[in-house]
Write a protein that holds these residues in place. Structure first.
Motif, PDB file in Angstrom:
ATOM      1  N   TYR A   1       0.893  -1.294  -0.057  1.00 28.77           N
ATOM      2  CA  TYR A   1      -0.006  -0.037   0.029  1.00 28.77           C
ATOM      3  C   TYR A   1       0.810   1.233  -0.098  1.00 28.77           C
ATOM      4  CZ  TYR A   1      -3.832  -2.924   0.818  1.00 28.77           C
ATOM      5  OH  TYR A   1      -4.866  -4.136   0.589  1.00 28.77           O
TER       6      TYR A   1
ATOM      7  N   LEU B   1       6.992   0.232 -11.461  1.00 27.46           N
ATOM      8  CA  LEU B   1       5.795  -0.587 -10.789  1.00 27.46           C
ATOM      9  C   LEU B   1       6.000  -2.078 -11.169  1.00 27.46           C
ATOM     10  CD1 LEU B   1       2.958   1.911 -11.489  1.00 27.46           C
ATOM     11  CD2 LEU B   1       4.164   1.371  -9.316  1.00 27.46           C
TER      12      LEU B   1
ATOM     13  N   LEU C   1       0.011  -3.677  -6.230  1.00 27.39           N
ATOM     14  CA  LEU C   1       0.068  -2.545  -5.641  1.00 27.39           C
ATOM     15  C   LEU C   1      -1.262  -1.767  -5.443  1.00 27.39           C
ATOM     16  CD1 LEU C   1       3.167  -1.200  -7.731  1.00 27.39           C
ATOM     17  CD2 LEU C   1       3.149  -2.434  -5.479  1.00 27.39           C
ATOM     18  N   HIS C   2      -1.362  -0.986  -4.227  1.00 23.33           N
ATOM     19  CA  HIS C   2      -2.448  -0.283  -4.071  1.00 23.33           C
ATOM     20  C   HIS C   2      -1.903   1.178  -3.828  1.00 23.33           C
ATOM     21  CE1 HIS C   2      -5.122  -3.699  -3.470  1.00 23.33           C
ATOM     22  NE2 HIS C   2      -3.916  -4.490  -2.901  1.00 23.33           N
ATOM     23  N   LEU C   3      -2.319   2.218  -4.706  1.00 23.25           N
ATOM     24  CA  LEU C   3      -1.850   3.529  -4.496  1.00 23.25           C
ATOM     25  C   LEU C   3      -3.032   4.531  -4.116  1.00 23.25           C
ATOM     26  CD1 LEU C   3       0.276   5.756  -5.023  1.00 23.25           C
ATOM     27  CD2 LEU C   3      -0.759   5.871  -7.423  1.00 23.25           C
TER      28      LEU C   3
ATOM     29  N   TYR D   1      -0.904  -1.862 -13.450  1.00 18.77           N
ATOM     30  CA  TYR D   1       0.068  -2.383 -12.592  1.00 18.77           C
ATOM     31  C   TYR D   1      -0.373  -2.326 -11.204  1.00 18.77           C
ATOM     32  CZ  TYR D   1       3.330  -1.467 -16.279  1.00 18.77           C
ATOM     33  OH  TYR D   1       3.802  -1.653 -17.579  1.00 18.77           O
ATOM     34  N   CYS D   2      -1.434  -1.570 -10.974  1.00 18.37           N
ATOM     35  CA  CYS D   2      -2.088  -1.597  -9.430  1.00 18.37           C
ATOM     36  C   CYS D   2      -3.517  -2.064  -9.324  1.00 18.37           C
ATOM     37  CB  CYS D   2      -2.225   0.165  -9.062  1.00 18.37           C
ATOM     38  SG  CYS D   2      -0.601   0.927  -9.119  1.00 18.37           S
TER      39      CYS D   2
ATOM     40  N   VAL E   1      -6.644   2.227  -7.174  1.00 15.78           N
ATOM     41  CA  VAL E   1      -5.766   3.554  -7.263  1.00 15.78           C
ATOM     42  C   VAL E   1      -7.008   4.419  -6.692  1.00 15.78           C
ATOM     43  CG1 VAL E   1      -5.048   5.763  -8.485  1.00 15.78           C
ATOM     44  CG2 VAL E   1      -4.248   3.223  -9.163  1.00 15.78           C
TER      45      VAL E   1
END
Length: 204
Positions: free
Chosen positions: A48, A65, A69-71, A89-90, A93
């Motif tokens: 995160y 990246l 993933l968590h943006l 990639y995330c 978001v």
């Protein structure tokens, strides 16, 4: 495993002065941050990123990246060109997120939110500055700073994040958390005071 991080500011020159990071330039900083990330985070882990992954006004930083993933966007993540590419990639978001890390409830936002109940509020944004926000946050042990500048330039799991914040706010470890200079608002390449806020990117 779940990891937390914030305020990497990859590719952003002014951050070197503002936080007194121990790097000779942006290439060395980026290389160290990426190396530290890869040494800790495995293929099945989730990270995160609580804002300011790169810098506002640049291209979407897809070269850095990986997956899972968590943006949670910060003020340096909202003006990116081709921001929709982040969603390749995330997993998410957002501007605010609530999750459960094991049995612990977590609030995630780039900007600190006053929080005194169960679980933790995890933020970025204030770096390692000793300002009025610092004086307030040191009284709120359930509000945790995920910024790399107090987490030894690497993503950290929740237990380590709690311990790093305890040490930082205790003021008993000056050798680990040196006081940075006041931010230089005249530094070249500095983001304008009014950031570029654009809507969240959408999946197509």
């Amino acid at each position: 495993m779940i990891f937390y991080t914030a305020d990497l500011h990859l590719g952003y020159f002014p951050i070197l002065h503002d936080t007194a990071r121990p790097f000779t330039g942006v290439p060395e900083m980026d290389e160290a941050l990426i190396s530290n990330w890869n040494a800790r985070v495995g293929a099945d882990d989730s990270v995160y990123i609580v804002g300011d992954f790169s810098y506002n006004g640049g291209e979407a930083p897809t070269q850095y990246l990986s997956r899972h993933l968590h943006l949670i966007r910060g003020n340096h993540d909202t003006g990116l060109n081709h921001a929709e590419r982040l969603l390749d990639y995330c997993d998410s978001v957002t501007d605010f997120l609530e999750i459960d890390d094991g049995g612990t409830h977590i609030l995630l936002c780039h900007y600190p939110i006053l929080h005194e109940k169960g679980g933790y509020m995890i933020h970025g944004h204030i770096h390692n500055q000793r300002n009025h926000a610092y004086e307030i946050l040191k009284t709120l042990p359930r509000v945790l700073n995920a910024g790399v500048d107090i987490n030894f330039y690497r993503p950290v799991p929740l237990d380590e994040l709690v311990e790093n914040n305890r040490k930082y706010y205790s003021e008993e470890y000056p050798e680990l958390f040196p006081v940075p200079p006041r931010p230089d608002r005249s530094a070249p390449g500095l983001m304008p005071r009014k950031p570029d806020f654009r809507p969240l990117p959408q999946r197509h």
